[in-house]
Design a protein around this motif. Structure first.
Motif, PDB file in Angstrom:
ATOM      1  N   VAL A 110      -4.116  -2.985  -6.037  1.00 33.31           N
ATOM      2  CA  VAL A 110      -3.075  -3.110  -7.174  1.00 33.31           C
ATOM      3  C   VAL A 110      -3.090  -1.667  -8.012  1.00 33.31           C
ATOM      4  O   VAL A 110      -2.275  -1.323  -8.437  1.00 33.31           O
ATOM      5  CB  VAL A 110      -3.583  -4.318  -7.940  1.00 33.31           C
ATOM      6  CG1 VAL A 110      -2.722  -4.615  -9.363  1.00 33.31           C
ATOM      7  CG2 VAL A 110      -3.522  -5.545  -7.302  1.00 33.31           C
ATOM      8  N   PHE A 111      -4.626  -1.149  -8.082  1.00 34.00           N
ATOM      9  CA  PHE A 111      -4.707  -0.189  -9.325  1.00 34.00           C
ATOM     10  C   PHE A 111      -4.050   1.106  -8.730  1.00 34.00           C
ATOM     11  O   PHE A 111      -3.273   1.927  -9.458  1.00 34.00           O
ATOM     12  CB  PHE A 111      -6.184   0.160  -9.445  1.00 34.00           C
ATOM     13  CG  PHE A 111      -6.466   1.224 -10.489  1.00 34.00           C
ATOM     14  CD1 PHE A 111      -6.136   1.187 -11.906  1.00 34.00           C
ATOM     15  CD2 PHE A 111      -6.649   2.461  -9.822  1.00 34.00           C
ATOM     16  CE1 PHE A 111      -6.494   2.407 -12.616  1.00 34.00           C
ATOM     17  CE2 PHE A 111      -7.154   3.614 -10.575  1.00 34.00           C
ATOM     18  CZ  PHE A 111      -7.067   3.499 -11.939  1.00 34.00           C
TER      19      PHE A 111
ATOM     20  N   ILE B  30      -3.080  -6.100   0.381  1.00 35.12           N
ATOM     21  CA  ILE B  30      -3.003  -7.454  -0.373  1.00 35.12           C
ATOM     22  C   ILE B  30      -2.559  -7.043  -1.790  1.00 35.12           C
ATOM     23  O   ILE B  30      -1.641  -7.371  -2.281  1.00 35.12           O
ATOM     24  CB  ILE B  30      -3.826  -8.444  -0.050  1.00 35.12           C
ATOM     25  CG1 ILE B  30      -4.097  -9.026   1.173  1.00 35.12           C
ATOM     26  CG2 ILE B  30      -3.651  -9.631  -1.147  1.00 35.12           C
ATOM     27  CD1 ILE B  30      -5.287 -10.070   1.574  1.00 35.12           C
ATOM     28  N   GLY B  31      -3.600  -6.069  -2.180  1.00 32.11           N
ATOM     29  CA  GLY B  31      -3.457  -5.654  -3.661  1.00 32.11           C
ATOM     30  C   GLY B  31      -2.267  -5.002  -3.861  1.00 32.11           C
ATOM     31  O   GLY B  31      -1.564  -5.015  -4.758  1.00 32.11           O
ATOM     32  N   ALA B  32      -1.641  -4.115  -2.649  1.00 33.73           N
ATOM     33  CA  ALA B  32      -0.669  -3.306  -2.834  1.00 33.73           C
ATOM     34  C   ALA B  32       0.806  -4.210  -3.127  1.00 33.73           C
ATOM     35  O   ALA B  32       1.770  -3.929  -3.619  1.00 33.73           O
ATOM     36  CB  ALA B  32      -0.344  -2.375  -1.747  1.00 33.73           C
ATOM     37  N   LEU B  33       0.595  -5.344  -2.372  1.00 29.38           N
ATOM     38  CA  LEU B  33       1.794  -6.228  -2.327  1.00 29.38           C
ATOM     39  C   LEU B  33       2.023  -6.836  -3.764  1.00 29.38           C
ATOM     40  O   LEU B  33       3.110  -6.933  -4.416  1.00 29.38           O
ATOM     41  CB  LEU B  33       1.513  -7.534  -1.326  1.00 29.38           C
ATOM     42  CG  LEU B  33       1.487  -6.980   0.202  1.00 29.38           C
ATOM     43  CD1 LEU B  33       1.403  -8.302   0.982  1.00 29.38           C
ATOM     44  CD2 LEU B  33       3.040  -6.460   0.422  1.00 29.38           C
ATOM     45  N   PHE B  34       0.636  -7.218  -4.583  1.00 28.30           N
ATOM     46  CA  PHE B  34       1.020  -7.627  -5.815  1.00 28.30           C
ATOM     47  C   PHE B  34       1.164  -6.416  -6.683  1.00 28.30           C
ATOM     48  O   PHE B  34       2.095  -6.807  -7.760  1.00 28.30           O
ATOM     49  CB  PHE B  34      -0.558  -8.082  -6.228  1.00 28.30           C
ATOM     50  CG  PHE B  34      -0.791  -9.158  -5.757  1.00 28.30           C
ATOM     51  CD1 PHE B  34      -0.404 -10.585  -5.938  1.00 28.30           C
ATOM     52  CD2 PHE B  34      -2.147  -9.490  -4.796  1.00 28.30           C
ATOM     53  CE1 PHE B  34      -0.671 -11.698  -5.524  1.00 28.30           C
ATOM     54  CE2 PHE B  34      -2.465 -10.595  -4.390  1.00 28.30           C
ATOM     55  CZ  PHE B  34      -2.052 -11.835  -4.680  1.00 28.30           C
ATOM     56  N   ALA B  35       0.894  -5.266  -6.419  1.00 26.19           N
ATOM     57  CA  ALA B  35       1.373  -4.188  -7.314  1.00 26.19           C
ATOM     58  C   ALA B  35       2.903  -4.021  -7.318  1.00 26.19           C
ATOM     59  O   ALA B  35       3.517  -3.752  -8.139  1.00 26.19           O
ATOM     60  CB  ALA B  35       0.753  -2.930  -6.985  1.00 26.19           C
ATOM     61  N   GLY B  36       3.507  -4.218  -6.019  1.00 31.41           N
ATOM     62  CA  GLY B  36       4.847  -4.086  -5.683  1.00 31.41           C
ATOM     63  C   GLY B  36       5.562  -4.932  -6.459  1.00 31.41           C
ATOM     64  O   GLY B  36       6.773  -4.810  -7.169  1.00 31.41           O
TER      65      GLY B  36
END
Length: 439
Positions: A36-37, A157-163
């Protein structure tokens, strides 16, 4: 013929229940937070807080250099105090740092936050290897590969939330993500507390001929040379997120969405092939040959990417897909070889000290990566890509000799420990699935 079982394949990435699985659970949650970060922090600083691009880059660079001298000391503390304590210290500081992003208002507050965070982040990176070695014992290399593979899943998974948060785009959407990241670190800390508080390992006893020295890594010439080679190879891990997007958008006719496709392919290849390609890399000499294959693979992948300009969009897309896949496989060999050398060359009682030195060298390479990739390679087109690939090939060619040198200069007990993790061909799913590194 036995059919492919997705469940069995997924289980090959999990160690037996116990402290190894506990560590992987916490690590994966931490990697989700990092996923996410990483996509949001520069956007937040430049688009929401309205700090200029140049000042943001300056603050990040200064913070990296300020925290750099602490890595060797942090690694030594992990050896002297016990690795879990130092890991928890690093995690606690990162929890506070992530939460502090919501209070940044300008350059100076940004500088204070990132400087503080880097102190704790470097402390964590310098001590996590020592903790993993204590948890996994003789099976450290396999365990480290499992950690790497599941960490890649977490980042995805975190990158999907970030998107999702980036799509919303409001200040509170970003602040909510930072607070969520901080909350994830609380969970990681709670999970890490379930791991034993390992006592420091005893140092070798002094004799009339030899007395143990505190900073043994600074006298270990083979490891110092390996650290320099490994640090320079680290530059290759930034090609996908620094050089390739500029190359695709500015210099080729490939659709812009292939930038995102390259990220997905790189991560997907690592997730699918990490264990399989690393299963037979267990000794120092095997690790040296893996780094040689890495150098060859990087050169081949970069040549495919260098051929993209001047071709129709469909052919440029084919070339980027082929190039990224080849490079991703090369990087699996790189991290697999590095995992073995980074656990087989250091003595067990000084693992943190060795990791601290290695992280110091790698951080210098990370600092230099934008200058090399964006300042030199991209401006020279095909010749730049060829030169970059040739440089990594040279590092690969040197690696077997360096690995052999390191293996010959280890005490007999350490050399035996370095090969103790050789897998039994009859071990079943895990041996058949078989990692990389990458960090």
């Amino acid at each position: 013929m036995m059919g492919f079982s997705p469940v069995a394949y997924a289980k090959s990435y999990l160690p037996p229940s116990g402290h190894q699985r506990t560590y992987i659970l916490g690590y994966t949650i931490g990697m989700i937070a990092n996923g996410v970060f990483l996509p949001i922090y520069v956007l937040y600083l430049t688009q929401i807080v309205k700090i200029s691009d140049s000042k943001t880059a300056l603050a990040i660079a200064i913070a990296a250099l300020v925290g750099l001298p602490l890595t060797l000391v942090a690694g030594d503390l992990a050896d002297r105090l016990g690795p879990r304590r130092v890991v928890l210290f690093g995690l606690a500081g990162q929890f506070l740092g992530m939460g502090s992003y919501v209070f940044i208002q300008g350059f100076w507050s940004l500088l204070i936050v990132v400087m503080s965070m880097n102190v704790f982040a470097y402390t964590y990176f310098a001590s996590e290897g020592a903790l993993m070695r204590r948890i996994a014992s003789d099976d450290t290399v396999t365990f480290r590969n499992q950690v790497q593979a599941l960490g890649s899943v977490g980042v995805t998974i975190g990158a999907l939330f970030a998107g999702v948060g980036i799509s919303i785009g409001t200040p509170w959407a970003y602040r909510g993500m930072f607070l969520g990241i901080a909350a994830a670190y609380i969970v990681v800390i709670a999970i890490t507390l379930r791991i034993p508080d390992y006592e420091p390992l005893p140092k070798p006893a002094s004799t009339a001929e030899a007395k143990p020295r505190r900073w043994v890594v600074l006298r270990d010439k083979p490891f110092i040379v390996y650290a320099l080679v490994s640090g320079l190879l680290t530059i290759s891990t930034f090609v996908e997120n620094q050089l390739l997007p500029v190359w695709i958008v500015v210099h080729t006719s490939a659709p812009r969405w292939t930038v995102a496709l390259a990220f997905v392919l790189n991560t997907g290849v690592a997730i699918l092939l990490q264990m399989r390609l690393s299963r037979n890399i267990r000794s120092a000499r095997q690790a040296g040959r893996a780094l040689l294959r890495c150098g060859i693979g990087l050169l081949a992948g970069y040549l495919l990417l260098a051929l993209m300009p001047g071709h129709a969009p469909w052919l440029a897309t084919v070339l980027v897909v082929a190039g990224v896949v080849v490079v991703a496989i090369a990087q699996i060999w790189m991290v697999s070889g590095r995992f073995v050398l980074e656990f087989s060359l250091p003595p067990a009682h000084a693992q943190g000290q060795y990791d601290g030195f290695l992280n110091t060298v790698m951080t210098l390479s990370i600092t230099a990566a934008p200058l090399v990739l964006l300042g030199v390679v991209v401006g020279h087109g095909f010749a730049g890509w060829l030169g970059l690939g040739g440089f990594f090939l040279l590092l690969g060619l040197l690696s077997p000799a360096i690995a052999g040198w390191g293996e010959r200069t280890r005490p007999p007990a350490e050399a035996a420990a370095g090969t103790a993790a050789e897998p039994d061909p009859a071990e079943g799913v895990l041996a058949g699935a078989g990692t990389d590194e990458s960090r």
